[in-house]
Design an enzyme around this catalytic site. Structure first.
Site, PDB file in Angstrom:
ATOM      1  N   LEU A   1     -13.107  -5.009  -5.360  1.00  0.00           N
ATOM      2  CA  LEU A   1     -12.839  -5.765  -4.143  1.00  0.00           C
ATOM      3  C   LEU A   1     -11.336  -5.882  -3.875  1.00  0.00           C
ATOM      4  CD1 LEU A   1     -14.557  -7.399  -1.967  1.00  0.00           C
ATOM      5  CD2 LEU A   1     -13.523  -9.404  -3.042  1.00  0.00           C
ATOM      6  N   HIS A   2     -10.941  -5.575  -2.666  1.00  0.00           N
ATOM      7  CA  HIS A   2      -9.540  -5.664  -2.268  1.00  0.00           C
ATOM      8  C   HIS A   2      -9.475  -6.043  -0.799  1.00  0.00           C
ATOM      9  CE1 HIS A   2     -10.957  -1.541  -1.598  1.00  0.00           C
ATOM     10  NE2 HIS A   2     -10.094  -1.453  -0.594  1.00  0.00           N
TER      11      HIS A   2
ATOM     12  N   ASP B   1       0.842  -1.187   0.000  1.00  0.00           N
ATOM     13  CA  ASP B   1       0.000   0.000   0.000  1.00  0.00           C
ATOM     14  C   ASP B   1       0.882   1.244   0.000  1.00  0.00           C
ATOM     15  OD1 ASP B   1      -1.569   2.219   1.692  1.00  0.00           O
ATOM     16  OD2 ASP B   1      -3.038   0.897   0.758  1.00  0.00           O
TER      17      ASP B   1
END
Length: 321
Positions: free
Chosen positions: A260-261, A189
């Site tokens: 979706l993650h 991230d």
């Protein structure tokens, strides 16, 4: 900002020129407001902001979000921090307790800087501090309020597709399962600089593009979710030496973007969005779907919305808040 994967990757936009627009440091925050926006942004406790005037490469004034975060200390650097030309100013001393102001050398004073440029009104609103309201969303609420709202929005997730197609961030991929139905890509991230494991943070992006959020999941998706859970833990253990028992693995509802993650964070890290009103542990999601394939089409889900969010207004207009 990320490095292009290849010569065919799109060129990143030219960096803007930031000029202070006046005013002092705002309260602890996670972003920066454009000129005229009152101080007071939400975010991590290590972040601050100033109002900015942003000049683009062509000389035009453009809105942007600038996030400044103090990175966690690295344990191996502590001794160097205390020895290497570090300035100390005594603030208070009482018996065995003393408080100092410490000024570390530049190489030990890293500030992680994230720029969203150009920023839309949605980006700017995301970082404004607002009152927060809890919503209890039934399946009927989702069909009649939330889903139509999602379908009416045009918030771009092209950056997700760029990663999946390896047009961007290909060099940052930690693990990839290329199965079009049950595969995913695991990447760090942007909130994690990869210099230490204390704030480890990775995201698994699914390959398929027809699943927006937790509400879309059924028993059909169990192989995909199990792949993410098992392969994600194995990849992180192999690359970073962090065992699965020290990972927090979860989905957000509502998510910040509708592809979706799954989030992988260090268990000891108080990651943004890991509170009970938003985070759903992946292992629990798998168990729920194993018990009932339509679990997330039946149960009510609770989530928080800021006072300025259009979705909250939709719930208020429907008399649900």
């Amino acid at each position: 900002p990320t490095s292009p994967a290849s010569a065919s990757a799109p060129e990143p936009p030219a960096a803007p020129s930031f000029k202070l627009a006046g005013g002092g440091l705002g309260p602890v925050s996670g972003g920066c407001s454009p000129p005229g926006v009152p101080a007071g942004l939400r975010g991590a406790p290590r972040a601050d902001f100033r109002p900015l005037q942003v000049t683009g490469p062509s000389g035009e004034d453009t809105d942007a979000v600038l996030i400044l975060e103090k990175t966690p200390f690295q344990e191996e650097k502590i001794e160097e921090l205390l020895k290497k030309h570090t300035k100390l100013e005594l603030q208070m001393s009482n018996d065995i307790y003393s408080t100092y102001r410490l000024y570390p050398p530049p190489e030990l004073s890293e500030i992680k800087t994230t720029v969203v440029y150009p920023a839309t009104e949605k980006h700017l609103q995301k970082y404004l501090r607002q009152e927060v309201h809890l919503i209890r969303e039934s399946w009927e609420d989702y069909k009649n309020i939330t889903l139509p709202f999602i379908q009416s929005q045009s918030f771009s997730i092209q950056w997700v597709y760029n990663i999946l197609e390896k047009k961007a961030e290909a060099d940052r991929i930690i693990h990839e399962n290329q199965d079009p139905c049950n595969g995913f890509v695991l990447v760090p991230d942007f909130k994690w600089n990869q210099n230490q494991l204390d704030d480890l943070y990775l995201i698994a992006l699914i390959q398929r593009r027809d699943v927006k959020s937790l509400r879309d999941l059924t028993g059909e998706h169990l192989p995909l979710l199990k792949n993410i859970l098992q392969e994600g833990k194995e990849a992180i253990g192999k690359r970073f030496g962090v065992p699965g028992s020290q990972l927090r693995i979860y989905l957000h509802y509502q998510p910040s973007y509708y592809h979706l993650h799954v989030h992988f964070t260090a268990l000891g890290y108080d990651a943004p969005g890991s509170a009970v009103e938003r985070a759903h542990l992946l292992a629990d999601v798998i168990d729920n779907l194993a018990l009932d394939s339509a679990y997330y089409q039946k149960r009510a889900l609770t989530f928080a919305l800021r006072a300025d969010e259009p979705l909250l207004k939709k719930f208020q207009e429907a008399g649900r808040v």
